[in-house]
Design a protein around this motif. Structure first.
Motif, PDB file in Angstrom:
ATOM      1  N   SER A 508       0.830  -1.203   0.000  1.00 54.94           N
ATOM      2  CA  SER A 508       0.000   0.000   0.000  1.00 54.94           C
ATOM      3  C   SER A 508       0.863   1.250   0.000  1.00 54.94           C
ATOM      4  N   ARG A 509       1.900   1.253   0.844  1.00 53.50           N
ATOM      5  CA  ARG A 509       2.768   2.426   0.921  1.00 53.50           C
ATOM      6  C   ARG A 509       3.578   2.600  -0.381  1.00 53.50           C
ATOM      7  N   MET A 510       4.003   1.505  -0.960  1.00 52.13           N
ATOM      8  CA  MET A 510       4.700   1.596  -2.248  1.00 52.13           C
ATOM      9  C   MET A 510       3.801   2.233  -3.303  1.00 52.13           C
ATOM     10  N   LEU A 511       2.570   1.736  -3.391  1.00 59.81           N
ATOM     11  CA  LEU A 511       1.632   2.256  -4.384  1.00 59.81           C
ATOM     12  C   LEU A 511       1.333   3.733  -4.118  1.00 59.81           C
ATOM     13  N   ALA A 512       1.088   4.080  -2.850  1.00 57.13           N
ATOM     14  CA  ALA A 512       0.813   5.478  -2.515  1.00 57.13           C
ATOM     15  C   ALA A 512       1.995   6.365  -2.903  1.00 57.13           C
ATOM     16  N   HIS A 513       3.204   5.854  -2.711  1.00 56.64           N
ATOM     17  CA  HIS A 513       4.406   6.623  -3.066  1.00 56.64           C
ATOM     18  C   HIS A 513       4.488   6.813  -4.580  1.00 56.64           C
ATOM     19  N   GLY A 519       2.085  12.839  -9.078  1.00 55.61           N
ATOM     20  CA  GLY A 519       1.351  14.086  -8.981  1.00 55.61           C
ATOM     21  C   GLY A 519       0.010  14.005  -8.290  1.00 55.61           C
ATOM     22  N   TYR A 520      -0.367  12.840  -7.783  1.00 55.67           N
ATOM     23  CA  TYR A 520      -1.648  12.693  -7.090  1.00 55.67           C
ATOM     24  C   TYR A 520      -1.537  13.118  -5.627  1.00 55.67           C
ATOM     25  N   THR A 521      -2.641  13.630  -5.107  1.00 54.23           N
ATOM     26  CA  THR A 521      -2.785  13.786  -3.664  1.00 54.23           C
ATOM     27  C   THR A 521      -3.446  12.518  -3.163  1.00 54.23           C
ATOM     28  N   VAL A 522      -2.690  11.695  -2.450  1.00 54.98           N
ATOM     29  CA  VAL A 522      -3.120  10.333  -2.136  1.00 54.98           C
ATOM     30  C   VAL A 522      -3.655  10.243  -0.716  1.00 54.98           C
ATOM     31  N   ASP A 533      -1.711  12.770   1.575  1.00 55.79           N
ATOM     32  CA  ASP A 533      -0.548  13.333   0.886  1.00 55.79           C
ATOM     33  C   ASP A 533       0.731  13.103   1.680  1.00 55.79           C
ATOM     34  N   GLY A 534       0.853  11.912   2.256  1.00 55.90           N
ATOM     35  CA  GLY A 534       2.070  11.543   2.983  1.00 55.90           C
ATOM     36  C   GLY A 534       2.120  11.992   4.420  1.00 55.90           C
ATOM     37  N   GLN A 535       1.144  12.777   4.878  1.00 51.74           N
ATOM     38  CA  GLN A 535       1.142  13.271   6.248  1.00 51.74           C
ATOM     39  C   GLN A 535       0.164  12.459   7.097  1.00 51.74           C
ATOM     40  N   LEU A 536       0.611  12.041   8.272  1.00 49.83           N
ATOM     41  CA  LEU A 536      -0.248  11.280   9.157  1.00 49.83           C
ATOM     42  C   LEU A 536      -1.402  12.153   9.622  1.00 49.83           C
ATOM     43  N   GLN A 735       9.526   5.352   6.221  1.00 55.31           N
ATOM     44  CA  GLN A 735       8.696   5.017   5.065  1.00 55.31           C
ATOM     45  C   GLN A 735       7.690   3.937   5.431  1.00 55.31           C
ATOM     46  N   VAL A 736       8.203   2.852   6.009  1.00 56.73           N
ATOM     47  CA  VAL A 736       7.347   1.716   6.373  1.00 56.73           C
ATOM     48  C   VAL A 736       7.722   1.224   7.761  1.00 56.73           C
ATOM     49  N   PRO A 737       7.281   1.872   8.810  1.00 52.96           N
ATOM     50  CA  PRO A 737       7.676   1.480  10.168  1.00 52.96           C
ATOM     51  C   PRO A 737       7.291   0.037  10.473  1.00 52.96           C
ATOM     52  N   GLY A 738       8.293  -0.706  10.943  1.00 57.49           N
ATOM     53  CA  GLY A 738       8.045  -2.080  11.334  1.00 57.49           C
ATOM     54  C   GLY A 738       8.056  -3.060  10.188  1.00 57.49           C
TER      55      GLY A 738
END
Length: 928
Positions: A508-513, A519-522, A533-536, A735-738
């Motif tokens: 999921s994180r790979m795809l979101a990245h 250029g997407y706001t994910v 957009d990458g922010q928790l 990037q991917v905790p744990g």
């Protein structure tokens, strides 16, 4: 009969692709009392109470089928009866639902899964409770439960209470028509409150409505429409037909204004609506005085205007075009020469289309001050018997909300009157507006027949047009949806659903990245939280329907990546009705024995749900048989297989047929991810160039990267953007905790991972084998306490041959296990596997175990830490000082240096705090 547990599924689920409620029922003694044994004494009163059950088809799939089941010699069981009663009660209350299913639970006699469709969850719950009460009330005395309703329990009264409750929660006719129009056009919608605030569309494409006011409706226009004086002036200046008007604040001013304007006159509140406080055809100053007092009840300022002769018409304009016209008749009764006016009102109110306020298409007639005044004016009262066909008006205005009726006249309105209405709404500036127009004949031009505009309405009601008393019903909601979503304006954002046993978060994180780099706001949901957009945005395990709705409601999001876990699907289903692309990464042993999921096949059935609702592509692991079988259940346009076996026979056949596949192929320089699509062959990327694969050694992340690439490819992301996304995504903690986080700042290497099931632990062991440390391999092992004994032992079996030393621990939450039970169970299994007892330590507490395994490490060693509390463990790793060998290095930091407490740092602060002999060095992590 008792309800043991309840699940409210808000979206597609294992039982249906729409919202349902699932009860686990315990029939108790009723397991021995099917309807065949209960007989006519039970069945006949049930059908009398709910005659609509005669129309239920049941398994016979034709009207009367359910009654046949009831009356068969064996009959049917009470859980099945309750299912049909809960469905019928909702139908009686106005919710059109049909689906239901009741099945016995294997190994639990008398226990059933009872599932039924709902439109409103709370109404569905109330329906099932009323169903139980009704069924219990009809049982013979000898088996009636103690909590059954009392003998004086009145079902018709309780049914009516339930209906009123359901109607209070239901959309009004206007909002309901807009929702139906959205569904007809495939536009998704979300109810945002318990009233009529609705979101159409997802993410940045969303539009909102409140009844018939849209997010585009100008606030200035609404204010103007509410100010009758300003509206009158604007329209008069444009040469549109309006009555003479004055605004007054006192009774004496009202009388003077009426005399200046000329009788007859109309009085109404300046900011009123729904005809409240309106009095018409006033011919004397005394009548004006009385009417002024009534108008003042609804506003400080009162309008006095000339009385226009003619019938009241509502002209509805949407997006600058007239879409419907209705002739409105004030609330009235028609005499029959036999019944009194009071009785005629009762007869009119028996019309099932009439309800209270706006809950139905027509409103009940009521006696109030206005009705009494009008009757008195005619010399009548409630007991008067009108002549045959005599019309007796109980209202002076034709609002439907006060009992009026409507006759559709859209097809006969004169073009001049149509143009007049469109000019009026344009002049006020409304996107949706209603013109109240008085004229004797709507088929004649106002320039000839006279008449005038008495009011302009912002947020006009639709029910007189969608359900007129006479004439053709008009689709007035459709033009609103067409205005909000023109042909070139989508309503859906791309949605990707990622499920499987292992690898969901990383994929999921790979795809979101990749999408973010494109250029997407994910919007991303994951086990770590909701990210925009990458922010928790919201921390915690966010893999269920609630978090999905958060993403879809966010107006900044233009692509959604939904990590979709088993738990969320079991508890509440999916938070979206369909997705563009869905995948199942794998199906492995995890969580078995919990919530009725005991086998891998049952687990696969749960994880298949997102694949079933994918529209564009289903991405499936061809190397996993259970995933492969999901291809038979998807309705997606295409199936894309992912395989790490270039010789896979089924995939080769699929490719030859023009199908799509992502294949891991071996070349001279290593492994290449290759795309096959429609007979084309495209190399994508060498795996050693993907940082998250640790130069191609982490094969499970190679597979995750293949899935992320397949997702992006099927979401129309360009190949260069996919390559760039994969090459800039790493497996750092931030990037991917744990997920395979490597820490190299100590004299030994540490790998932190969340692996907590056999398949995940095996992947980590395979990764460790690909490293060649100078020293030993050390592992910190554990497993969640709610896993089966065999799963815990299997983890120990898998790890046994890969490490030189083991520390066994427990999670903070033992989940029903003893203080050291899991750790001891693992130690015993390691011993059985031939591990030397001197190479096994048991440290039950996770924090203490983490320090113990770090203290055990020597320069050149490789330490694998399988953690539960990821954030805390990572901090322990980076704070650890090998030279001090301290269990709590923060207590031994230099006295001159004040370190912040560990809890002050969040996952997203990207701070890496490292202790060394010189003190503390703070380094910012490069990357995301």
């Amino acid at each position: 009969m008792k309800i043991l547990s309840t699940n409210v599924y808000v979206g597609p689920n294992i039982f249906a692709h729409f919202p349902v409620i699932r009860h686990v029922l315990d029939l108790g003694v009723l397991e021995e009392w099917p309807t065949g044994r209960l007989g006519k004494a039970f069945v006949d009163p049930l059908l009398e109470a709910l005659p609509g059950l005669h129309d239920h088809g049941c398994s016979y799939r034709e009207p009367g089928g359910f009654v046949r089941r009831l009356r068969e010699d064996e009959g049917t069981w009470m859980g099945h009866v309750m299912e049909h009663v809960a469905i019928e009660l909702q139908n009686v209350a106005g919710s059109s639902v049909t689906f239901g299913r009741t099945r016995s639970i294997d190994g639990e006699p008398g226990h059933y899964n009872m599932v039924f469709q709902y439109k409103d969850a709370e109404v569905g719950r109330e329906a099932s409770q009323l169903a139980i009460n009704l069924l219990h009330s009809l049982l013979p005395e000898e088996i009636r439960p103690d909590d059954a309703p009392a003998e004086d329990w009145n079902f018709p009264e309780q049914r009516d209470v339930f209906i009123r409750y359901a109607q209070r929660r239901a959309f009004g006719p206007s909002t309901a028509s807009l929702v139906r129009a959205a569904e007809d056009r495939g536009v998704p919608w979300i109810r945002l409150n318990r009233q009529s605030l609705v979101q159409f569309g997802y993410g940045r494409f969303q539009q909102r409505i409140q009844a018939t006011t849209t997010g585009r409706t100008s606030n200035i226009a609404v204010e103007l429409a509410s100010d009758k004086e300003e509206t009158n002036g604007i329209l008069r200046d444009l040469g549109l037909p309006v009555p003479k008007q004055r605004v007054v604040r006192s009774s004496s001013d009202a009388k003077r204004a009426a005399e200046r304007i000329g009788f007859p006159v109309v009085l109404k509140p300046l900011a009123g609506n729904h005809g409240r406080g309106v009095s018409i055809n006033l011919k004397t100053t005394d009548e004006v005085a009385v009417a002024f007092d009534k108008a003042r009840e609804h506003g400080r300022n009162v309008v006095v205007e000339s009385f226009l002769e003619g019938y009241d018409h509502r002209l509805l304009v949407v997006n600058g075009k007239l879409v419907a016209a209705a002739k409105r008749m004030p609330g009235h009764v028609v005499g029959d020469g036999e019944h009194s006016i009071e009785r005629l009102v009762d007869i009119v109110n028996e019309d099932p289309r009439r309800g209270v306020g706006h809950e139905k298409v027509l409103t009940r007639l009521e006696f109030d001050h206005q009705a009494e005044r009008l009757l008195k004016k005619m010399g009548y009262d409630r007991t008067t018997i009108p002549a045959v066909d005599e019309i007796v008006y109980l209202r002076s205005t034709a609002n439907l909300s006060t009992g009026g009726t409507a006759i559709d006249v859209t097809d006969v309105i004169h073009p001049d009157n149509r143009e007049m209405a469109e000019r009026t709404i344009s002049a006020i500036g409304l996107d949706i507006g209603g013109v109240d127009f008085l004229t004797k004949d709507i088929t004649e031009s106002y320039r000839v027949a006279g008449g005038g505009i008495c009011e302009v309405n912002a947020g006009p009601g639709f029910r007189m047009h969608v359900a007129p008393s006479e004439g053709t019903a008009r689709d007035v909601a459709g033009p609103v949806l067409d205005m909000l979503f023109p042909p070139d304006q989508p309503s859906w954002i791309p949605i990707a659903a990622v499920t499987g046993t292992n690898g969901k978060t990383t994929t999921s994180r790979m795809l979101a990245h990749i999408l973010k780099m494109s250029g997407y706001t994910v919007g991303l949901t994951s086990t770590d939280g909701v990210y925009i957009d990458g922010q928790l945005s919201v921390p915690g395990d966010m893999t269920g329907p609630v978090s999905a709705k958060m993403i879809l409601r966010d107006p900044s999001v233009d692509a959604a990546v939904m990590e979709t876990a088993r738990g969320g699907m079991l508890r509440g289903g999916l938070g979206f009705q369909k997705c563009n692309v869905a995948c199942c990464l794998n199906v492995a042993s995890d969580h078995l024995g919990l919530k009725g999921i005991d086998t891998l096949e049952q687990l696969a059935e749960i994880k298949r749900v997102p694949v079933e609702i994918a529209t564009d592509a289903a991405v499936l692991n061809a190397d996993d048989t259970l995933c492969l079988q999901m291809a038979d259940y998807t309705e997606a346009e295409r199936v894309c297989y992912v395989t790490m076996n270039p010789g896979h026979p089924l995939v080769k056949q699929h490719i030859r047929a023009g199908g799509q596949a992502f294949v891991l192929e071996e070349g001279m320089n290593g492994h290449m991810i290759t795309i096959y699509d429609n007979e084309s062959h495209t190399p994508l990327l060498w795996t050693h160039l993907i940082p998250a694969t640790i130069e191609g050694r982490a094969m499970h992340n190679v597979q995750n990267a293949m899935f992320a690439a397949a997702f992006a490819y099927n979401m129309n992301i360009g190949l260069d953007d996919i390559r760039h996304g994969l090459r800039t995504f790493d497996s750092t903690f931030f990037q991917v905790p744990g997920r395979m986080n490597i820490y190299d700042e100590h004299p030994f290497k540490v790998i932190l991972d969340y692996a907590h099931n056999p398949a995940a632990v095996k992947a980590m062991c395979n990764l460790v084998d690909r490293f060649e440390p100078e020293g030993r391999r050390i592992a910190l092992l554990s497993a969640p306490g709610d896993r089966r004994d065999e799963d815990i032992r299997e983890i120990a079996d898998i790890a046994a041959g890969h490490f030189d030393h083991f520390v066994c621990r427990c999670d903070d939450n033992r989940r029903g296990r003893g203080k050291d039970e899991v750790a001891v169970m693992m130690k015993d299994r390691l011993l059985e596997s031939g591990v030397d007892p001197d190479n096994i330590d048991v440290v039950p507490d996770e924090q203490e175990a983490t320090i113990a395994v770090l203290q055990k490490a020597q320069p050149g060693d490789l330490v694998l830490i399988l953690a539960d509390n990821i954030k805390r463990t990572w901090k322990q790793i980076i704070y650890f000082n090998p030279e001090l060998g301290a269990a709590d290095v923060s207590a031994k930091k230099p006295a001159s240096l004040e370190l912040p407490e560990l809890d002050e740092f969040s996952l997203d602060e990207s701070l890496d705090i490292i202790s060394d002999e010189r003190g503390v060095r703070i380094a910012r992590e490069a990357g995301d």
